[in-house]
Design a protein around this motif. Structure first.
Motif, PDB file in Angstrom:
ATOM      1  N   ALA A 198      44.597  43.942  63.081  1.00 20.43           N
ATOM      2  CA  ALA A 198      43.310  43.698  62.432  1.00 20.43           C
ATOM      3  C   ALA A 198      42.237  44.538  63.105  1.00 20.43           C
ATOM      4  O   ALA A 198      42.189  44.644  64.337  1.00 20.43           O
ATOM      5  N   SER A 199      41.371  45.138  62.323  1.00 12.93           N
ATOM      6  CA  SER A 199      40.302  45.950  62.907  1.00 12.93           C
ATOM      7  C   SER A 199      39.187  45.030  63.394  1.00 12.93           C
ATOM      8  O   SER A 199      38.904  43.991  62.782  1.00 12.93           O
ATOM      9  N   PRO A 200      38.524  45.379  64.503  1.00  8.66           N
ATOM     10  CA  PRO A 200      37.398  44.559  64.966  1.00  8.66           C
ATOM     11  C   PRO A 200      36.317  44.415  63.904  1.00  8.66           C
ATOM     12  O   PRO A 200      35.759  43.324  63.730  1.00  8.66           O
ATOM     13  N   ASP A 201      36.020  45.498  63.180  1.00  2.91           N
ATOM     14  CA  ASP A 201      34.961  45.445  62.171  1.00  2.91           C
ATOM     15  C   ASP A 201      35.285  44.436  61.074  1.00  2.91           C
ATOM     16  O   ASP A 201      34.453  43.588  60.722  1.00  2.91           O
ATOM     17  N   ASP A 202      36.490  44.529  60.523  1.00  2.00           N
ATOM     18  CA  ASP A 202      36.874  43.608  59.452  1.00  2.00           C
ATOM     19  C   ASP A 202      36.925  42.169  59.954  1.00  2.00           C
ATOM     20  O   ASP A 202      36.568  41.232  59.223  1.00  2.00           O
ATOM     21  N   THR A 203      37.364  41.974  61.193  1.00  3.49           N
ATOM     22  CA  THR A 203      37.460  40.622  61.728  1.00  3.49           C
ATOM     23  C   THR A 203      36.086  40.019  61.939  1.00  3.49           C
ATOM     24  O   THR A 203      35.875  38.829  61.684  1.00  3.49           O
ATOM     25  N   VAL A 204      35.124  40.812  62.394  1.00  5.10           N
ATOM     26  CA  VAL A 204      33.751  40.320  62.516  1.00  5.10           C
ATOM     27  C   VAL A 204      33.228  39.876  61.157  1.00  5.10           C
ATOM     28  O   VAL A 204      32.616  38.807  61.016  1.00  5.10           O
ATOM     29  N   VAL A 226      26.566  37.629  68.630  1.00  2.00           N
ATOM     30  CA  VAL A 226      27.666  38.358  69.257  1.00  2.00           C
ATOM     31  C   VAL A 226      28.436  37.420  70.188  1.00  2.00           C
ATOM     32  O   VAL A 226      29.675  37.401  70.190  1.00  2.00           O
ATOM     33  N   LYS A 227      27.707  36.619  70.960  1.00  2.00           N
ATOM     34  CA  LYS A 227      28.370  35.688  71.878  1.00  2.00           C
ATOM     35  C   LYS A 227      29.183  34.648  71.124  1.00  2.00           C
ATOM     36  O   LYS A 227      30.231  34.204  71.604  1.00  2.00           O
ATOM     37  N   ASP A 228      28.704  34.248  69.954  1.00  2.00           N
ATOM     38  CA  ASP A 228      29.477  33.300  69.145  1.00  2.00           C
ATOM     39  C   ASP A 228      30.835  33.891  68.794  1.00  2.00           C
ATOM     40  O   ASP A 228      31.871  33.236  68.930  1.00  2.00           O
ATOM     41  N   PHE A 229      30.831  35.136  68.313  1.00  2.00           N
ATOM     42  CA  PHE A 229      32.102  35.776  67.954  1.00  2.00           C
ATOM     43  C   PHE A 229      33.008  35.900  69.162  1.00  2.00           C
ATOM     44  O   PHE A 229      34.226  35.677  69.073  1.00  2.00           O
ATOM     45  N   GLN A 230      32.449  36.260  70.298  1.00  2.00           N
ATOM     46  CA  GLN A 230      33.251  36.417  71.504  1.00  2.00           C
ATOM     47  C   GLN A 230      33.838  35.086  71.956  1.00  2.00           C
ATOM     48  O   GLN A 230      34.974  35.030  72.439  1.00  2.00           O
ATOM     49  N   THR A 231      33.081  34.008  71.783  1.00  2.00           N
ATOM     50  CA  THR A 231      33.596  32.677  72.113  1.00  2.00           C
ATOM     51  C   THR A 231      34.771  32.327  71.216  1.00  2.00           C
ATOM     52  O   THR A 231      35.790  31.803  71.672  1.00  2.00           O
ATOM     53  N   TRP A 232      34.646  32.603  69.935  1.00  2.00           N
ATOM     54  CA  TRP A 232      35.719  32.290  68.990  1.00  2.00           C
ATOM     55  C   TRP A 232      36.968  33.111  69.261  1.00  2.00           C
ATOM     56  O   TRP A 232      38.086  32.584  69.267  1.00  2.00           O
ATOM     57  N   ARG A 279      32.833  42.544  75.012  1.00  2.00           N
ATOM     58  CA  ARG A 279      32.189  43.829  74.714  1.00  2.00           C
ATOM     59  C   ARG A 279      32.173  44.126  73.216  1.00  2.00           C
ATOM     60  O   ARG A 279      32.500  45.240  72.773  1.00  2.00           O
ATOM     61  N   MET A 280      31.769  43.136  72.453  1.00  2.00           N
ATOM     62  CA  MET A 280      31.764  43.291  71.000  1.00  2.00           C
ATOM     63  C   MET A 280      30.402  43.689  70.443  1.00  2.00           C
ATOM     64  O   MET A 280      30.249  43.862  69.238  1.00  2.00           O
ATOM     65  N   ARG A 281      29.398  43.861  71.326  1.00  2.00           N
ATOM     66  CA  ARG A 281      28.072  44.233  70.857  1.00  2.00           C
ATOM     67  C   ARG A 281      28.108  45.524  70.044  1.00  2.00           C
ATOM     68  O   ARG A 281      27.449  45.630  68.998  1.00  2.00           O
ATOM     69  N   GLU A 282      28.866  46.523  70.496  1.00  2.00           N
ATOM     70  CA  GLU A 282      28.879  47.804  69.791  1.00  2.00           C
ATOM     71  C   GLU A 282      29.457  47.671  68.387  1.00  2.00           C
ATOM     72  O   GLU A 282      29.057  48.406  67.473  1.00  2.00           O
ATOM     73  N   VAL A 283      30.372  46.732  68.184  1.00  2.00           N
ATOM     74  CA  VAL A 283      30.913  46.518  66.838  1.00  2.00           C
ATOM     75  C   VAL A 283      29.825  45.975  65.925  1.00  2.00           C
ATOM     76  O   VAL A 283      29.644  46.438  64.788  1.00  2.00           O
ATOM     77  N   PHE A 284      29.077  44.987  66.410  1.00  2.00           N
ATOM     78  CA  PHE A 284      27.983  44.432  65.611  1.00  2.00           C
ATOM     79  C   PHE A 284      26.918  45.493  65.330  1.00  2.00           C
ATOM     80  O   PHE A 284      26.361  45.542  64.225  1.00  2.00           O
TER      81      PHE A 284
END
Length: 375
Positions: free
Chosen positions: A202-208, A220-226, A231-236
């Motif tokens: 799964a791609s990070p972009d599609d999963t976000v 961003v922190k919510d997604f990282q918690t889930w 280091r998902m800030r750059e995806v957002f």
């Protein structure tokens, strides 16, 4: 200056966030979608125990039939596997393949937690050997550890088993997970169980984007918690041009799909009975959209989690069901005093559960603490 202080966009109140999240979680009204479609929409169901996925869908789907869901487990269209947050989830077969690959870096980092017990262990060799063992025949973790100890007798047995679980996508095979059937936790690899390996990571972009569709609006922190990813800030930021931005009442920036439903904050939210470990309560860094501050931490006792109920969209107490030979008892433990109408709504929800396909067809009692009402 922090990201929270820089955040721009309209403010979403806690109540507005609550209603938006409940709508994405299929909890503002029961839906007619099929179980597999609901599991895919929700990106999986938390499933440390066998029953929670069934109760999670009973709260969300109209006319949910546990036998239909069980049939999907038996046919391997749904599987039980460790993915997000290093916990067992029930996923569609496609998502199990794709999402496990996405979160594999987090599972690999997890090895650092018990590296002392793996001193001298060749992890590549361990992965190869464990794969051969569980594909030769499904094994329990205990059985797997016993064989691995023959190769690494000085290693910590628990660490060997956990390392295999981190390195390999191990599924709990049926009858584990089937409705009202017993079965130990026997493991094999996901690709061996499915007989295929054709789903890309799964791609990070599609999963976000999927996460926002099921849990948004979110930070961003919510997604990282889930997800357990970092280091998902750059995806957002990469997705920002196609997203809507909001702020919560504390100024934290929230992202959302532009066309996603965000119901009015005054939209009615019905009482709902949720199982222990429901992802509604575990998938945000800030859980105040569902859990009021005064109720934080009240659904756990050590490693034990209680089943919970919602009133007006927010966590309002715990519930338990006791099954006896000729009777079923549901007991509610509210955190605060309930009104007469709230009790009536809660009892109606329990009655619907007990009298529907999820019930045993037995007489039942509904009570609060020591006060029990017979039906």
């Amino acid at each position: 200056m922090t990201a929270a202080k820089k955040a721009q966009g309209p403010v979403l109140t806690t109540r507005a966030l609550n209603r938006a999240t409940l709508e994405r979680q299929l909890l503002l009204r029961r839906h007619t979608m099929k179980p597999a479609g609901a599991v895919a929409h929700l990106l999986g169901l938390q499933a440390q125990n066998v029953k929670p996925p069934y109760y999670a869908l009973a709260a969300r789907l109209d006319g949910f039939d546990p036998e239909e869901f069980s049939g999907l487990m038996a046919s391997r269209e749904l599987v039980r596997i460790v993915t997000m947050r290093s916990t067992i989830h029930t996923h569609t077969a496609d998502d199990a393949l794709a999402l496990r690959r996405l979160v594999q870096p987090a599972r690999t980092r997890e090895l650092n937690l018990f590296r002392k017990g793996l001193a001298g262990v060749d992890l590549d060799q361990l992965a190869v050997q464990a794969k051969e063992l569980v594909e030769e025949q499904p094994r329990t973790l205990k059985q797997l550890r016993e064989v691995l100890l023959e190769t690494w007798p000085d290693a910590d047995p628990q660490a060997l088993g956990l390392a295999a679980r981190c390195l390999l996508p191990l599924v709990q095979i049926t009858p584990r997970g089937l409705w009202r059937q017993s079965g130990g936790v026997f493991l094999t690899t996901l690709t061996h169980w499915l007989g295929r390996d054709d789903e890309p990571e799964a791609s990070p972009d599609d999963t976000v984007l999927r996460y926002l569709g099921a849990f948004g609006p979110a930070s961003v922190k919510d997604f990282q918690t889930w997800s357990g990813l970092t280091r998902m800030r750059e995806v957002f930021e990469r997705l920002r041009p196609g997203l809507s931005a909001f702020r919560d009442e504390n100024g934290v920036e929230l992202f959302d799909l532009p066309d996603a439903p965000r119901p009015d904050a005054d939209t009615p939210a019905p009482a709902r009975l949720l199982p222990e470990f429901d992802n509604l309560l575990l998938s945000h860094a800030d859980r105040s959209r569902v859990v009021r501050p005064e109720h934080k931490g009240r659904t756990w006792a050590g490693n034990f989690a209680y089943s919970v109920f919602l009133i007006d969209g927010f966590l309002a107490g715990t519930w338990a069901m006791t099954e006896e030979k000729d009777r079923v008892t549901v007991t509610f433990e509210p955190f605060d005093k309930l009104t007469k109408s709230q009790k009536a709504e809660l009892e109606a929800e329990a009655a619907q559960l007990l009298e529907g396909p999820m019930g045993l067809g037995l007489p039942y009692d509904i009570g609060y603490g020591q006060v029990v009402r017979t039906q």
